[in-house]
Design a protein around this motif. Structure first.
Motif, short mmCIF file in Angstrom:
data_model
loop_
_atom_site.label_atom_id
_atom_site.label_comp_id
_atom_site.label_asym_id
_atom_site.label_seq_id
_atom_site.Cartn_x
_atom_site.Cartn_y
_atom_site.Cartn_z
N ILE A 39 0.84 -1.20 0.00
CA ILE A 39 0.00 0.00 0.00
C ILE A 39 0.87 1.25 0.00
O ILE A 39 0.58 2.24 -0.70
CB ILE A 39 -0.96 -0.01 1.21
CG1 ILE A 39 -2.01 -1.11 1.03
CG2 ILE A 39 -1.64 1.35 1.38
CD1 ILE A 39 -2.89 -1.33 2.25
N LEU A 40 1.95 1.22 0.77
CA LEU A 40 2.85 2.37 0.80
C LEU A 40 3.47 2.61 -0.58
O LEU A 40 3.55 3.76 -1.04
CB LEU A 40 3.96 2.14 1.83
CG LEU A 40 3.52 2.12 3.30
CD1 LEU A 40 4.71 1.81 4.21
CD2 LEU A 40 2.89 3.45 3.69
N VAL A 41 3.87 1.52 -1.24
CA VAL A 41 4.45 1.66 -2.59
C VAL A 41 3.40 2.19 -3.56
O VAL A 41 3.67 3.09 -4.38
CB VAL A 41 5.02 0.31 -3.07
CG1 VAL A 41 5.45 0.39 -4.53
CG2 VAL A 41 6.19 -0.12 -2.20
N ALA A 42 2.16 1.65 -3.47
CA ALA A 42 1.09 2.10 -4.36
C ALA A 42 0.77 3.57 -4.12
O ALA A 42 0.50 4.33 -5.06
CB ALA A 42 -0.16 1.25 -4.15
N SER A 43 0.81 3.99 -2.86
CA SER A 43 0.55 5.40 -2.56
C SER A 43 1.64 6.29 -3.15
O SER A 43 1.37 7.40 -3.62
CB SER A 43 0.45 5.61 -1.04
OG SER A 43 1.73 5.62 -0.44
N TRP A 44 2.88 5.81 -3.13
CA TRP A 44 4.00 6.57 -3.70
C TRP A 44 3.83 6.73 -5.21
O TRP A 44 3.96 7.82 -5.75
CB TRP A 44 5.32 5.87 -3.38
CG TRP A 44 6.51 6.46 -4.07
CD1 TRP A 44 7.06 7.69 -3.85
CD2 TRP A 44 7.27 5.85 -5.11
NE1 TRP A 44 8.14 7.90 -4.69
CE2 TRP A 44 8.29 6.77 -5.49
CE3 TRP A 44 7.21 4.63 -5.77
CZ2 TRP A 44 9.21 6.50 -6.48
CZ3 TRP A 44 8.13 4.35 -6.75
CH2 TRP A 44 9.12 5.29 -7.11
#
Length: 508
Positions: A39-44
């Protein structure tokens, strides 16, 4: 071997594949850590690309938030403890376990179930468990916390795999979430978003909390039959026999029967006191301003604590009458032991809470919800295909956003006006939404109760993994999706109103 495969059938073989693939996933604790990272990568990525949508509720722009920015990382670090403490079921589970623990450790649950099995026809026990699960949503989120472990013990007494009881109860409490004989907070929350959405088209529109009542009441019986069928034909046979400790089949002694009788009397007295506080005029459990017992009332706000006390009092009384509580130290040890099994769940909750918080902060949920609704509008479906498409879109979105009110806050301003322009009453559109919002609850990874169900199952099979859980809950979701959708279409074709002042079509 070939005959065994044929005997299994395509459905069971498919579930075997789901279970095998799912069990190759890491332990749920590690899995939540990985999903949180993704999720953190997708948000980035989405934040860097400037992904955004327009919120149909207020016209404001919803932008993807990069959580790997300096500000995002600071929020991740500073809010971690708050995320954990605010995780919806955590406090409720721990509080309820006080009541359940004392009732279990003193032997009250075992005696109660023995007696229940002695006097209840076996054929009616499973339907009754399912029915209780379906109507339990009137107490908010207490159902999926309390009923599964009780169902597991009932299954053991019946000589069935207790894990099957956990799955069946969870499917009943969550998969049939919109069905009930009793109006509750979910009905009030739904109409709270439906009414202002309808007023975008008709400023004089007025909804009511009961406008889906006919449909959800009949659905409660219909879904009880469906869940029972899936449990008997698919879930229970699939899990096989329980190889755990043998169950003592000794009948209750006269002393146990007498203690149980007096214990149940104390439980009934407590229920009568609660009923008086809720039903009498000016009762202390009513909303003192409106008189309601369902909306913003002390009864609903204290439901979890009241249920805990409802377990605690009989457990304590039974233990005192049977003299199996060894003083205050023994009593305290019983309470401590009931919490001893919650350690792994608490660790799992920490990482699950972070994952859900990251998904919320990133705005990925609303962005995906709006994108899904835009797609449904773009393909210009009408009539029955539109209803089916809407239910499917909501069911898919439900896998990503657990909160029913959060989803409806986004979707209502889109679909309520759209269906009104096509001639359908907001009550009917709301009903379609509630069907889609319920059916995929059992397999929704964002549902905060899924970690709890895994923990319950691991009590009886320590190596059980997420794949086994999903594979055994998937038949319930598929069956509910198909049959409840068909049920809805039949209802529409007959032309019955879905509730008081809840017609299918708008007046001409």
């Amino acid at each position: 071997m070939e005959n065994e495969k044929k005997k299994k059938g395509i459905g069971q073989s498919f579930l075997d594949i789901i279970e095998k693939l799912g069990n190759k996933l890491p332990d749920p604790i590690v899995l939540f850590m990985i999903i949180a990272g993704l999720i953190l990568v997708a948000s980035w990525i989405t934040g860097m690309l400037g992904v955004s949508v327009e919120n149909p509720a207020d016209g404001e722009t919803i932008e993807a938030v990069n959580l790997l920015s300096g500000e995002g990382i600071a929020m991740i670090l500073t809010e971690a403890i708050n995320n954990f403490g605010a995780f919806p079921p955590l406090a409720m589970v721990l509080v309820v376990m006080i009541g359940i623990g004392i009732a279990e450790k003193t032997g009250y649950f075992e005696a109660l179930m023995k007696r229940s099995l002695e006097i209840t026809p076996t054929a009616l026990i499973l339907p009754m468990v399912i029915f209780v699960g379906i109507i339990s949503n009137v107490a908010g989120d207490a159902g999926p916390v309390i009923l599964p472990p009780i169902a597991a013990m009932i299954f053991i007494r019946l000589g069935l795999n207790p894990i099957g009881g956990i799955f069946m109860a969870y499917a009943a409490t969550n998969g049939a979430f919109a069905a009930n004989f009793i109006l509750g907070m979910t009905d009030a929350l739904a109409v709270g978003f439906t009414e202002p959405a309808a007023q975008l088209v008709n400023p004089d529109y007025a909804g009511n909390i009961a406008m889906n009542y006919y449909f959800i009441a009949v659905s409660a019986i219909f879904l009880m039959i469906i869940i029972y069928f899936v449990a008997k034909k698919i879930s229970i046979p699939r899990l096989g026999k329980y190889d755990g400790p043998p169950v003592d089949e000794e009948p209750l002694t006269n002393k146990e029967k007498t203690a149980l009788m007096w214990t149940n009397i104390t439980a009934v007295i407590f229920v009568l006191i609660i009923a008086a506080g809720a039903l009498l005029p000016n009762g202390i459990l009513r909303n003192q301003e409106t008189g309601s017992i369902l909306q913003e009332s002390p009864l609903m706000d204290s439901a979890v604590l009241l249920i805990t006390v409802l377990f605690f009092i009989p457990g304590l009384v039974f233990g005192l009458l049977m003299k199996n509580i060894d003083g205050t130290k023994g009593f305290a040890k019983m309470l401590g032991d009931s919490m001893g099994s919650m350690g792994q769940y608490i660790v799992l909750v920490f990482f699950a809470a972070q994952m859900l918080a990251y998904f919320d902060w990133s705005n990925l949920g609303p962005i995906l919800a709006v994108a899904g609704s835009d797609f449904l509008q773009s393909i210009n479906l009408t009539g029955i295909p539109l209803f089916i498409g809407f239910i499917l879109v909501v069911a898919l979105i439900n896998l990503l956003i657990g909160s029913a009110s959060a989803k409806w806050a986004i979707l209502a301003p889109v679909f309520i006006p759209m269906f009104m322009f096509l001639g359908y009453d907001p009550a009917f559109t709301q009903m379609l939404y509630r069907v889609g919002d319920s059916v995929t609850n059992p397999i929704a990874p964002m549902m905060p109760f899924l970690p709890l169900i895994i923990m319950y199952a691991q009590r009886y099979q320590k190596d059980i993994k997420l794949g086994t859980v999903i594979a055994n809950l998937l038949p319930y979701s598929i069956a509910l999706l198909i049959t409840w959708t068909i049920f809805t279409i039949v209802w529409y074709l007959i032309g019955l109103p879905v509730g008081p002042n809840g017609p299918i079509n708008l007046p001409q």
